[in-house]
Design a protein around this motif. Sequence first.
Motif, short mmCIF file in Angstrom:
data_model
loop_
_atom_site.label_atom_id
_atom_site.label_comp_id
_atom_site.label_asym_id
_atom_site.label_seq_id
_atom_site.Cartn_x
_atom_site.Cartn_y
_atom_site.Cartn_z
N SER A 59 0.83 -1.21 0.00
CA SER A 59 0.00 0.00 0.00
C SER A 59 0.86 1.25 0.00
N GLN A 60 1.95 1.22 0.77
CA GLN A 60 2.85 2.37 0.80
C GLN A 60 3.47 2.62 -0.57
N ILE A 61 3.86 1.53 -1.25
CA ILE A 61 4.46 1.66 -2.57
C ILE A 61 3.45 2.21 -3.57
N GLU A 62 2.21 1.72 -3.49
CA GLU A 62 1.17 2.21 -4.41
C GLU A 62 0.90 3.69 -4.17
N ILE A 63 0.85 4.08 -2.89
CA ILE A 63 0.63 5.50 -2.59
C ILE A 63 1.80 6.34 -3.09
N GLN A 64 3.02 5.82 -2.89
CA GLN A 64 4.20 6.54 -3.37
C GLN A 64 4.18 6.68 -4.89
N ASN A 65 3.83 5.58 -5.58
CA ASN A 65 3.78 5.63 -7.04
C ASN A 65 2.75 6.65 -7.52
N GLN A 66 1.60 6.69 -6.85
CA GLN A 66 0.58 7.66 -7.23
C GLN A 66 1.07 9.09 -7.00
N THR A 67 1.74 9.29 -5.86
CA THR A 67 2.26 10.62 -5.55
C THR A 67 3.33 11.04 -6.55
N LEU A 68 4.26 10.13 -6.83
CA LEU A 68 5.32 10.44 -7.78
C LEU A 68 4.77 10.63 -9.19
N GLN A 69 3.72 9.87 -9.52
CA GLN A 69 3.08 10.04 -10.82
C GLN A 69 2.49 11.45 -10.96
N GLN A 70 1.86 11.93 -9.89
CA GLN A 70 1.29 13.27 -9.91
C GLN A 70 2.39 14.33 -10.02
N ILE A 71 3.48 14.11 -9.28
CA ILE A 71 4.61 15.04 -9.37
C ILE A 71 5.19 15.05 -10.78
N ALA A 72 5.32 13.86 -11.38
CA ALA A 72 5.86 13.76 -12.74
C ALA A 72 4.97 14.51 -13.72
N ASN A 73 3.66 14.36 -13.57
CA ASN A 73 2.74 15.07 -14.46
C ASN A 73 2.86 16.58 -14.29
N ASP A 74 2.97 17.02 -13.03
CA ASP A 74 3.09 18.46 -12.77
C ASP A 74 4.39 19.01 -13.35
N LEU A 75 5.48 18.24 -13.19
CA LEU A 75 6.76 18.68 -13.73
C LEU A 75 6.69 18.82 -15.24
N HIS A 76 6.08 17.84 -15.88
CA HIS A 76 6.04 17.84 -17.34
C HIS A 76 5.07 18.88 -17.88
N ASP A 77 3.88 18.94 -17.29
CA ASP A 77 2.82 19.77 -17.86
C ASP A 77 2.91 21.23 -17.43
N ASN A 78 3.31 21.46 -16.18
CA ASN A 78 3.30 22.83 -15.66
C ASN A 78 4.69 23.48 -15.70
N ILE A 79 5.61 22.92 -14.93
CA ILE A 79 6.93 23.53 -14.83
C ILE A 79 7.64 23.49 -16.17
N GLY A 80 7.53 22.37 -16.89
CA GLY A 80 8.18 22.27 -18.20
C GLY A 80 7.67 23.32 -19.16
N GLN A 81 6.36 23.53 -19.16
CA GLN A 81 5.79 24.54 -20.05
C GLN A 81 6.19 25.96 -19.66
N LEU A 82 6.24 26.22 -18.35
CA LEU A 82 6.66 27.55 -17.90
C LEU A 82 8.10 27.84 -18.29
N LEU A 83 8.97 26.84 -18.16
CA LEU A 83 10.37 27.04 -18.54
C LEU A 83 10.49 27.24 -20.05
N THR A 84 9.66 26.58 -20.82
CA THR A 84 9.66 26.79 -22.27
C THR A 84 9.28 28.24 -22.60
N VAL A 85 8.31 28.77 -21.87
CA VAL A 85 7.92 30.17 -22.06
C VAL A 85 9.08 31.09 -21.71
#
Length: 266
Positions: A59-85
Amino acid sequence: MTSTPDNGVIIIIVTGTIALLLMVVFGLSFIVYYHKRRRESIQEKQILQENYQHELLQSQIEIQNQTLQQIANDLHDNIGQLLTVVVMRLNSLEDEVIGVSQQQSVQQTRELVRTIIADVRTLSKTLDHDTVRRFGLLPCLSLELERIQRAGRINTQLTTMGEPYLLGEQTETVLLRMTQESLNNALKHARATKLHVMADFNVDSFSLTIADDGQGFSVQEAIARQLHESGAGLNSLFRRAGMLGGTCTISSPGTGTKVHIRLPRN
């Protein structure tokens, strides 16, 4: 003249002897059965405890994977786009400034931002659970070490021995997270200049070693620390290796630290 016991006495003696033997046999059987049930009960409790620990860690691993997945999406979709701007703004700014030194400063800043964009994209991939599923453990390890290498302060190396084979999606994901945690510990605390990851694909087992040339530390002291203190993550490494049916050993003789993970090949 001797007297012989009558048949009734003989029957009583024989019957009593048989009854006594039956009682002894019953008693021994009861003792054997009691100890057998006691061992089975202890084993059942151990299995239940192991299953509970396994499910808890899962359960801890699944929660961690979900959390890291959300962080990965935020990094790619939000921070990555802002840096491109930011890069686009710097391109416009380069055309507006006149002085050579100012233009060079803009160019250097732009290259720095592009490096950050590349690091963010790499980090988002290594945090993404689907990356392990799609590409496997070794490419993810290589990607993680390349990201660290680009920082310019630490030399990294990945060595593979034996013929690589699949370990399973869950196992490879856990191994990647254990490697990331070990590398992060080396970057934060060891003051290392070299990081070496070795993957050994044996016929009957798989081993993964994460080694650095840093200042080392007291393993026993770190293990004994409380949850809120630095070093408590070492126990997590041990538990994760146990969940995979393997072992994790950490050695730090004073110069350098080596984390060795060994799993039987299923």
